[in-house]
Motif scaffolding. Sequence first.
Motif, PDB file in Angstrom:
ATOM      1  N   CYS A   1      -7.994   7.865  -5.511  1.00 57.86           N
ATOM      2  CA  CYS A   1      -7.584   8.179  -4.134  1.00 57.86           C
ATOM      3  C   CYS A   1      -7.851   7.015  -3.191  1.00 57.86           C
ATOM      4  N   VAL A   2      -8.981   6.358  -3.375  1.00 58.06           N
ATOM      5  CA  VAL A   2      -9.348   5.248  -2.501  1.00 58.06           C
ATOM      6  C   VAL A   2      -8.515   4.006  -2.820  1.00 58.06           C
ATOM      7  N   GLU A   3      -8.329   3.736  -4.111  1.00 58.60           N
ATOM      8  CA  GLU A   3      -7.614   2.522  -4.510  1.00 58.60           C
ATOM      9  C   GLU A   3      -6.102   2.650  -4.363  1.00 58.60           C
ATOM     10  N   ASN A   4      -5.573   3.869  -4.487  1.00 59.95           N
ATOM     11  CA  ASN A   4      -4.129   4.098  -4.407  1.00 59.95           C
ATOM     12  C   ASN A   4      -3.841   5.238  -3.442  1.00 59.95           C
ATOM     13  N   PRO A   5      -4.024   4.992  -2.150  1.00 57.04           N
ATOM     14  CA  PRO A   5      -3.858   6.077  -1.179  1.00 57.04           C
ATOM     15  C   PRO A   5      -2.417   6.594  -1.117  1.00 57.04           C
ATOM     16  N   GLU A   6      -2.312   7.863  -0.804  1.00 51.76           N
ATOM     17  CA  GLU A   6      -1.009   8.496  -0.612  1.00 51.76           C
ATOM     18  C   GLU A   6      -0.353   7.896   0.631  1.00 51.76           C
ATOM     19  N   GLY A   7       0.958   7.894   0.659  1.00 51.03           N
ATOM     20  CA  GLY A   7       1.661   7.439   1.854  1.00 51.03           C
ATOM     21  C   GLY A   7       1.458   8.398   3.014  1.00 51.03           C
ATOM     22  N   ASP A   8       1.276   9.657   2.673  1.00 50.81           N
ATOM     23  CA  ASP A   8       1.080  10.705   3.676  1.00 50.81           C
ATOM     24  C   ASP A   8      -0.415  10.946   3.866  1.00 50.81           C
ATOM     25  N   PRO A   9      -0.955  10.666   5.058  1.00 53.55           N
ATOM     26  CA  PRO A   9      -2.392  10.864   5.283  1.00 53.55           C
ATOM     27  C   PRO A   9      -2.856  12.298   5.026  1.00 53.55           C
ATOM     28  N   ALA A  10      -2.002  13.288   5.301  1.00 52.20           N
ATOM     29  CA  ALA A  10      -2.379  14.685   5.069  1.00 52.20           C
ATOM     30  C   ALA A  10      -2.527  14.947   3.566  1.00 52.20           C
ATOM     31  N   ALA A  11      -1.624  14.401   2.760  1.00 55.80           N
ATOM     32  CA  ALA A  11      -1.708  14.564   1.302  1.00 55.80           C
ATOM     33  C   ALA A  11      -2.941  13.853   0.762  1.00 55.80           C
ATOM     34  N   GLN A  12      -3.240  12.672   1.296  1.00 56.85           N
ATOM     35  CA  GLN A  12      -4.431  11.928   0.886  1.00 56.85           C
ATOM     36  C   GLN A  12      -5.682  12.728   1.213  1.00 56.85           C
ATOM     37  N   SER A  13      -5.733  13.272   2.409  1.00 60.14           N
ATOM     38  CA  SER A  13      -6.880  14.070   2.831  1.00 60.14           C
ATOM     39  C   SER A  13      -7.057  15.291   1.932  1.00 60.14           C
ATOM     40  N   LYS A  14      -5.949  15.914   1.555  1.00 65.64           N
ATOM     41  CA  LYS A  14      -6.010  17.091   0.682  1.00 65.64           C
ATOM     42  C   LYS A  14      -6.563  16.722  -0.695  1.00 65.64           C
TER      43      LYS A  14
END
Length: 91
Positions: free
Chosen positions: A66-79
């Motif tokens: 998650c840290v090295e390859n973050p989602e483009g969508d901050p909400a999806a990353q947070s989830k």
Amino acid sequence: MDTVRSEEETKKVINRLSRAEGQIRGIQKMINDDKDCMDVMTQLSAVRSSIDRVMGMVVANNLKDCVENPEGDPAAQSKKLEQAINMIIKK
């Protein structure tokens, strides 16, 4: 949880699971052989610890991803991060 693991990380997880599988077979034999309850409980506790370590490895790999390859969508990353954290604290 989606996790990208290196071949080495996957091998480590599989090896730990294989050891736990062997421990469980040993416990089954102990029960069939009517071994002492406390000895069986000691082995069951060891298996539980082993599985907890495997879970920690898998969740840590997910957090790293998650840290090295973050989602483009901050909400999806947070989830994804929230799911990983919940897996760590859930007992």
